[in-house]
Design an enzyme around this catalytic site. Structure first.
Site, PDB file in Angstrom:
ATOM      1  N   LYS A   1       0.864  -1.185   0.000  1.00 24.66           N
ATOM      2  CA  LYS A   1       0.000   0.000   0.000  1.00 24.66           C
ATOM      3  C   LYS A   1       0.897   1.229   0.000  1.00 24.66           C
ATOM      4  O   LYS A   1       2.041   1.166   0.415  1.00 24.66           O
ATOM      5  CB  LYS A   1      -0.836   0.039   1.272  1.00 24.66           C
ATOM      6  CG  LYS A   1      -1.969  -0.936   1.339  1.00 24.66           C
ATOM      7  CD  LYS A   1      -2.929  -0.456   2.422  1.00 24.66           C
ATOM      8  CE  LYS A   1      -3.598  -1.613   3.122  1.00 24.66           C
ATOM      9  NZ  LYS A   1      -4.334  -1.181   4.311  1.00 24.66           N
TER      10      LYS A   1
ATOM     11  N   HIS B 223       1.858   6.669   3.545  1.00 27.64           N
ATOM     12  CA  HIS B 223       1.141   7.937   3.611  1.00 27.64           C
ATOM     13  C   HIS B 223       1.754   8.888   4.636  1.00 27.64           C
ATOM     14  O   HIS B 223       2.714   8.533   5.325  1.00 27.64           O
ATOM     15  CB  HIS B 223      -0.363   7.752   3.794  1.00 27.64           C
ATOM     16  CG  HIS B 223      -0.737   7.000   5.024  1.00 27.64           C
ATOM     17  ND1 HIS B 223      -0.545   7.498   6.275  1.00 27.64           N
ATOM     18  CD2 HIS B 223      -1.287   5.773   5.180  1.00 27.64           C
ATOM     19  CE1 HIS B 223      -0.979   6.620   7.158  1.00 27.64           C
ATOM     20  NE2 HIS B 223      -1.411   5.557   6.526  1.00 27.64           N
TER      21      HIS B 223
ATOM     22  N   HIS C  64       2.628   7.729   8.068  1.00 26.36           N
ATOM     23  CA  HIS C  64       3.846   6.932   8.237  1.00 26.36           C
ATOM     24  C   HIS C  64       5.069   7.829   8.304  1.00 26.36           C
ATOM     25  O   HIS C  64       6.029   7.548   9.012  1.00 26.36           O
ATOM     26  CB  HIS C  64       3.995   5.927   7.091  1.00 26.36           C
ATOM     27  CG  HIS C  64       2.892   4.926   7.031  1.00 26.36           C
ATOM     28  ND1 HIS C  64       2.101   4.765   5.927  1.00 26.36           N
ATOM     29  CD2 HIS C  64       2.421   4.066   7.965  1.00 26.36           C
ATOM     30  CE1 HIS C  64       1.191   3.827   6.174  1.00 26.36           C
ATOM     31  NE2 HIS C  64       1.365   3.395   7.408  1.00 26.36           N
TER      32      HIS C  64
HETATM   33  N1  ARG Z   1       0.829  -0.696   9.545  1.00 24.61           N
HETATM   34  C1  ARG Z   1      -0.067   0.043  10.364  1.00 24.61           C
HETATM   35  C2  ARG Z   1      -0.725   1.143   9.560  1.00 24.61           C
HETATM   36  O1  ARG Z   1      -0.190   1.582   8.593  1.00 24.61           O
HETATM   37  C3  ARG Z   1       0.628   0.679  11.539  1.00 24.61           C
HETATM   38  C4  ARG Z   1       1.199  -0.317  12.482  1.00 24.61           C
HETATM   39  C5  ARG Z   1       1.479   0.296  13.808  1.00 24.61           C
HETATM   40  N2  ARG Z   1       2.004  -0.637  14.726  1.00 24.61           N
HETATM   41  C6  ARG Z   1       1.304  -1.598  15.336  1.00 24.61           C
HETATM   42  N3  ARG Z   1       1.927  -2.428  16.108  1.00 24.61           N
HETATM   43  N4  ARG Z   1       0.009  -1.716  15.145  1.00 24.61           N
HETATM   44  O2  ARG Z   1      -1.814   1.570   9.883  1.00 24.61           O
END
Ligand code: ARG
Length: 570
Positions: free
Chosen positions: A130, A133, A136
């Protein structure tokens, strides 16, 4: 870092005259708006209830009660409305602060308070396949800063990139690849991003695609070799891309164990939860009901078809991290839109019986507007960094006559661009939404990263061009010569660096450091013209040089913590 005896003295005096706890006094102390008014200020509101009087009256009383006898630390205490402004004994204060900082040298600010404790930080954590964004990006910047803050305080920081490398998005991407992709797309992140976006556009018209995507992900979870092979390639390509960006951003991770890593580790935690009698079956799905805990939405551990979720992987990940790192704290640097998820996660851990759930913390942050490079919320990071560099380069060329001796223009521009992005982000309290504005961020004036870099390069230039060696021992200097308000102001600012660090760690708030550095940079900008070095009498020159150099070290260390490399020339 030793306790500051000057502060100690003030706290003791106020404590004797009131029944406030020392901690309460310490945290109430602030700084007068203008450093010429005093070094610290005590707000008398704090005593209004106990004394049943107006704060300005209390200020007068307290001065009479607590600040009459002179001391080696305090020069004067004056009421200013509801505040008491307290000025330190100048020479003694400079000697204390600068002497300590001088002993620490390049390590000024470092401490050992965190020794033996692990702070694990989950940050950046983009979703493979994906688009990366803006959220991130913020997580990467804030998380990276927290990592360095805790490290500086002696903790062992562990950076974890919880990659979103498992989940239904892979099914979607595989469908996209099969329908519209080429083999080469597997090697190209942007092409993969486009396929993902295209999938979503097409899915609106064609519901069949949803089923196909689901089927591909089911296959993947069942171990289908074609699906797994594609997944592996997509993961490799994305990770290589992210690592390139991370290098440019100066960010590191100790672990890239993302969601896929927990594929075979979820059963254990689900079983524990079941054994503890905390789960329920609802419409065929396995859930933990959190209603009695004040959370209306249940946590979903398994869907009716048996597939696991983001939550299931996060539960397994938390347990794994506790075992692997035995953390003192586990921080999740993730946007506030996931607040409910983390509330549920921590509550589930607690219900399952893990008392360390209380050491887990969601470090949330608001949104950024105005940073997208194409459309929507997507940032093409490389494009953003290139833009930052090009903006900086343009800005520098327009002012080329001011920097005739600049050698490495491209590198300077890269750093200035980074500083612009980092500082706009970190100078805002993380919970706030903010609007990113190129013209402002990249400017050398105002509250910007480039302004901070500039203060550093200025002092570097002064020291370089002074033709005088930095003092190698305190015998070469005389702090009583630092009489100018600008010098006092710098001394005061330097004394506050350890506090800014401690506060930033306590609140998980890099903005404390960013804003401190901004004040320091202002202090530097107003000091360097007054505190001349070249051509001055030897001891005076050395004393000023020592002060300026300590300001430089502090600015450099603080910038480094934010993720911005300080420049000697710009
Ligand atoms: N990959 C997730 C997102 O983009 C964020 C992950 C954050 N860390 C976790 N342990 N949930 O929304």
């Amino acid at each position: 870092m030793q306790a500051n005896p000057f502060l100690q003295d003030i706290i003791e005096r106020i404590q004797k005259a009131s029944d406030l706890e020392p901690e309460a006094i310490q945290s109430a102390l602030t700084y007068p708006p203008n450093p010429d008014l005093g070094d610290v200020a005590f707000p008398c509101f704090l005593l209004a209830k106990a004394r049943k009087k107006a704060p300005p009256v209390i200020a007068q009383e307290l001065i009479a009660e607590a600040f009459q006898d002179s001391s080696e630390y305090i020069a004067k205490a004056e009421a200013a409305g509801p505040y008491i402004n307290i000025s330190y004994n100048r020479g003694a204060y400079a000697k204390h602060i600068l002497g300590q900082a001088f002993e620490s040298g390049e390590d000024y600010g470092k401490s050992t308070v965190g020794e033996g404790k692990v702070v694990a930080i989950d940050y950046s954590s983009p979703n493979i396949a994906k688009p990366f964004h803006v959220g991130h990006m913020r997580s990467t910047i804030i998380g990276g800063a927290l990592y360095r803050i805790f490290e500086t305080l002696g903790y062992k920081a562990v950076g974890i990139n919880h990659l979103g490398d498992w989940g239904t998005q892979f099914g979607k991407l595989i469908v996209g690849l099969k329908k519209w992709g080429k083999d080469e797309d597997l090697e190209d992140v942007l092409a993969l991003n486009h396929l993902y976006v295209k999938y979503h556009e097409e899915e609106k018209e064609n519901e069949d695609l949803t089923d196909q995507a689901r089927e591909w992900f089911r296959k993947q979870e069942a171990g289908d070799s074609e699906a797994l092979e594609l997944w592996q390639k997509i993961r490799d390509t994305s990770l290589e891309y992210f690592k390139r960006i991370y290098e440019r951003l100066g960010v590191q991770f100790d672990s890239y164990d993302g969601e896929s890593f927990f594929n075979d580790k979820m059963e254990e935690i689900v079983e524990i939860a079941e054994k503890e009698g905390k789960t329920e079956v609802s419409d065929g799905a396995l859930i933990i009901n959190l209603e009695s805990e004040g959370i209306d939405t249940p946590a979903l551990l398994k869907k009716a078809d048996g597939s696991t979720l983001y939550m299931t992987r996060d539960l397994a990940a938390a347990l794994h991290r506790k075992r692997e790192y035995d953390f003192h704290k586990l921080l999740y640097v993730v946007g506030t839109e996931q607040a409910l998820h983390f509330k549920q996660l921590f509550k589930c851990l607690e219900l399952i019986g893990f008392n360390w759930a209380e050491d887990c913390q969601h470090v949330g942050f608001g949104r950024v507007k105005g940073m997208s490079t194409r459309k929507g919320n997507v940032v093409y990071l490389e494009e953003l960094l290139d833009q930052a560099r090009d903006h900086a380069l343009k800005n520098m060329r327009e002012n080329a006559e001011r920097r005739p001796d600049l050698e490495d223009e491209e590198r300077v521009a890269e750093v200035v661009g980074l500083a612009a992005i980092y500082f706009s982000d970190l100078s805002n309290r993380r919970i706030k939404d903010y609007t990113f504005d190129w013209t402002r961020a990249i400017s050398f004036e105002g509250d910007t990263g480039p302004y901070l870099l500039n203060a550093h390069a200025r002092i570097a230039g002064i020291i370089r061009k002074s033709g005088i060696d930095l003092p190698s021992s305190l015998d070469e200097v005389n702090f009583d010569l630092l009489t100018e308000p600008a010098a006092n102001r710098l001394v005061g600012l330097l004394s506050r660096y350890p506090e800014a660090l401690a506060q930033a760690a306590k609140d998980c708030e890099p903005a404390n450091i960013a804003n401190y550095l901004l004040e320091l940079a202002r202090g530097i900008h107003s000091a360097y013209k007054v505190l001349r070095v070249k051509g001055e009498e030897d001891t005076l020159a050395k004393t000023r040089l020592l002060l300026l150099n300590l300001a430089k070290i502090t600015l450099k260390n603080g910038l480094g913590i934010l993720g911005i490399p300080a420049l000697e020339k710009m």
